[in-house]
Enzyme design. Structure first.
Site, short mmCIF file in Angstrom:
data_model
loop_
_atom_site.label_atom_id
_atom_site.label_comp_id
_atom_site.label_asym_id
_atom_site.label_seq_id
_atom_site.Cartn_x
_atom_site.Cartn_y
_atom_site.Cartn_z
N ALA A 145 0.87 -1.18 0.00
CA ALA A 145 0.00 0.00 0.00
C ALA A 145 0.90 1.23 0.00
O ALA A 145 2.07 1.16 0.41
CB ALA A 145 -0.88 -0.02 1.24
N GLY A 199 0.49 -5.09 0.66
CA GLY A 199 -0.71 -5.13 -0.19
C GLY A 199 -0.45 -5.80 -1.53
O GLY A 199 -1.38 -6.31 -2.16
N GLU A 251 -0.75 -9.42 -0.85
CA GLU A 251 -2.19 -9.65 -0.62
C GLU A 251 -2.97 -9.62 -1.93
O GLU A 251 -3.90 -10.42 -2.14
CB GLU A 251 -2.74 -8.59 0.35
CG GLU A 251 -2.19 -8.75 1.76
CD GLU A 251 -2.59 -7.60 2.66
OE1 GLU A 251 -2.14 -6.46 2.42
OE2 GLU A 251 -3.35 -7.83 3.61
N GLU A 261 4.40 -5.41 7.14
CA GLU A 261 3.63 -4.39 7.86
C GLU A 261 4.09 -4.18 9.30
O GLU A 261 4.03 -3.07 9.82
CB GLU A 261 2.14 -4.74 7.84
CG GLU A 261 1.46 -4.55 6.49
CD GLU A 261 1.55 -5.75 5.57
OE1 GLU A 261 2.34 -6.69 5.87
OE2 GLU A 261 0.85 -5.77 4.56
N1 COA Z 1 4.55 3.20 -0.68
C1 COA Z 1 4.92 4.37 -1.23
N2 COA Z 1 6.05 4.51 -1.93
C2 COA Z 1 6.82 3.42 -2.09
C3 COA Z 1 6.50 2.18 -1.56
C4 COA Z 1 5.29 2.07 -0.82
N3 COA Z 1 4.87 0.92 -0.29
N4 COA Z 1 7.47 1.29 -1.86
C5 COA Z 1 8.37 1.97 -2.59
N5 COA Z 1 7.99 3.27 -2.73
C6 COA Z 1 8.68 4.34 -3.45
C7 COA Z 1 9.90 4.84 -2.68
O1 COA Z 1 9.52 5.77 -1.69
C8 COA Z 1 10.69 5.46 -3.80
O2 COA Z 1 10.12 6.70 -4.14
P1 COA Z 1 11.07 8.00 -4.39
O3 COA Z 1 11.91 7.62 -5.58
O4 COA Z 1 10.10 9.10 -4.66
O5 COA Z 1 11.88 8.16 -3.14
C9 COA Z 1 10.42 4.52 -4.98
O6 COA Z 1 9.20 3.83 -4.66
C10 COA Z 1 11.51 3.48 -5.19
O7 COA Z 1 11.68 2.76 -3.96
P2 COA Z 1 13.09 2.60 -3.20
O8 COA Z 1 12.80 2.37 -1.75
O9 COA Z 1 14.00 3.73 -3.55
O10 COA Z 1 13.62 1.27 -3.88
P3 COA Z 1 14.66 0.23 -3.24
O11 COA Z 1 15.06 -0.67 -4.36
O12 COA Z 1 15.74 0.94 -2.49
O13 COA Z 1 13.80 -0.62 -2.17
C11 COA Z 1 11.87 -1.85 -1.38
C12 COA Z 1 12.73 -1.42 -2.60
C13 COA Z 1 10.65 -2.56 -1.91
C14 COA Z 1 12.68 -2.77 -0.47
C15 COA Z 1 11.47 -0.57 -0.59
O14 COA Z 1 10.93 0.37 -1.50
C16 COA Z 1 10.45 -0.80 0.49
O15 COA Z 1 10.79 -1.31 1.55
N6 COA Z 1 9.18 -0.42 0.25
C17 COA Z 1 8.11 -0.53 1.21
C18 COA Z 1 7.67 -1.97 1.35
C19 COA Z 1 6.59 -2.07 2.41
O16 COA Z 1 6.82 -1.87 3.58
N7 COA Z 1 5.39 -2.43 1.95
C20 COA Z 1 4.26 -2.63 2.82
C21 COA Z 1 3.51 -1.40 3.02
S1 COA Z 1 2.15 -1.68 4.11
#
Ligand code: COA
Length: 258
Positions: A66, A111, A114, A134
């Site tokens: 999400a 999400g 999910e 989460e």
């Molecule tokens: N919500 C909003 N934005 C998200 C996102 C999310 N769940 N997951 C990634 N993004 C965005 C990042 O903020 C970044 O945006 P920016 O370029 O404007 O800063 C862009 O997507 C790229 O992500 P980034 O984190 O730079 O990539 P990465 O390769 O370093 O890491 C992940 C990849 C997936 C490990 C990391 O993005 C992450 O942990 N995301 C969240 C996962 C999460 O907790 N999901 C559950 C949510 S309830």
């Protein structure tokens, strides 16, 4: 009809729905949830759509969860509504009378995991990563993850995945039954199409009834009764006559979806 956060492409009866927020790793904003609802309403309504492939734009993510940037304002009341709204859309996907296959490249987190679980079948690229992170944010899966993950992988593995928040590889996801197939990432859509085309050759109403009955196993009520009713429904169809006649005549059936 067009959708702000989705790309739709209909070809040969297969609607490919691509979540199109590549720069945000296809994170599910509230707009994306609304768009998915609208897109699946089309799937329910439009007879030329026979099946669906659901995927994410780019190579890096199916859906990375999400959209966390929309979490700031959540409190008990709107948090509960947030979860209910998402659950409703995901249930619409799970209960879709036409087959829905998730084609997963890259991250399927929160999400995203999910959403993949709400689809009927999952095909993953070998580099895909799954998880329910989460707890790292002080929340829990709210789009059905605490219910569908144990259904797919069993209680013990679901507990570990959700309580640790750790990611698992595609290979492990296959071992525990979270995904149906793992293929090289360039072949994810091809494999999804191959499975879907096999299904689309069958009697469409029988396929719909089978989806309903399998889902009934996981709901309150008598699944055997649902199955008996559905079996009766199939017996009323032209496709049933055609299937049986074709077998007896030693020819391939030609189903009409009627
Ligand atoms: N919500 C909003 N934005 C998200 C996102 C999310 N769940 N997951 C990634 N993004 C965005 C990042 O903020 C970044 O945006 P920016 O370029 O404007 O800063 C862009 O997507 C790229 O992500 P980034 O984190 O730079 O990539 P990465 O390769 O370093 O890491 C992940 C990849 C997936 C490990 C990391 O993005 C992450 O942990 N995301 C969240 C996962 C999460 O907790 N999901 C559950 C949510 S309830």
């Amino acid at each position: 009809m067009s959708f702000e956060t989705l790309k739709l492409d209909l070809s040969g009866g297969i609607l490919t729905i691509t979540i199109n927020r590549e720069d945000k790793l296809n994170a599910l904003s509230q707009q994306t949830i609304k768009d998915l609802d609208g897109a699946f309403q089309k799937v329910y309504d439009e007879t030329e759509i026979k099946g669906v492939i659901l995927t994410g734009a780019g190579e890096k993510a199916f859906v990375a969860g999400a959209d966390i940037t929309e979490f700031k304002e959540l409190n008990y009341m709107n948090g509960r509504k947030f979860a209910e709204d998402g659950q409703e859309v995901f249930a619409k996907i799970e209960n879709c009378p036409k087959p829905v296959i998730a084609a997963i490249k890259g991250f399927a987190l929160g999400g995203g995991c999910e959403l993949a679980m709400a689809c009927h079948i999952r095909v993953a690229g070998s580099e895909a990563k799954f998880g329910q992170p989460e707890v790292n944010l002080g929340i829990i899966p709210g789009y059905g993850g605490t219910q569908r993950l144990p259904m797919l992988v069993g209680k013990a593995k679901a507990m570990e995945i959700i309580l640790t928040g750790e990611m698992i590889t595609a290979e492990n996801a296959l071992k525990i039954g979270l995904v149906n197939h793992v293929v090289p990432k360039e072949e994810v859509i091809i494999k999804a199409e191959e499975i879907l085309n096999k299904i689309l050759n069958k009697a469409g109403l029988a396929v719909s009834q089978a989806i309903e009955c399998i889902n009934a196993f996981y709901k309150d009520g008598d699944g055997y009764q649902t199955e008996a009713n559905a079996f009766g429904n199939c017996c009323k169809t032209e496709d049933f006559n055609e299937g049986v006649s074709a077998f007896i005549d030693k020819r391939k059936p030609s189903f009409k979806g009627k």
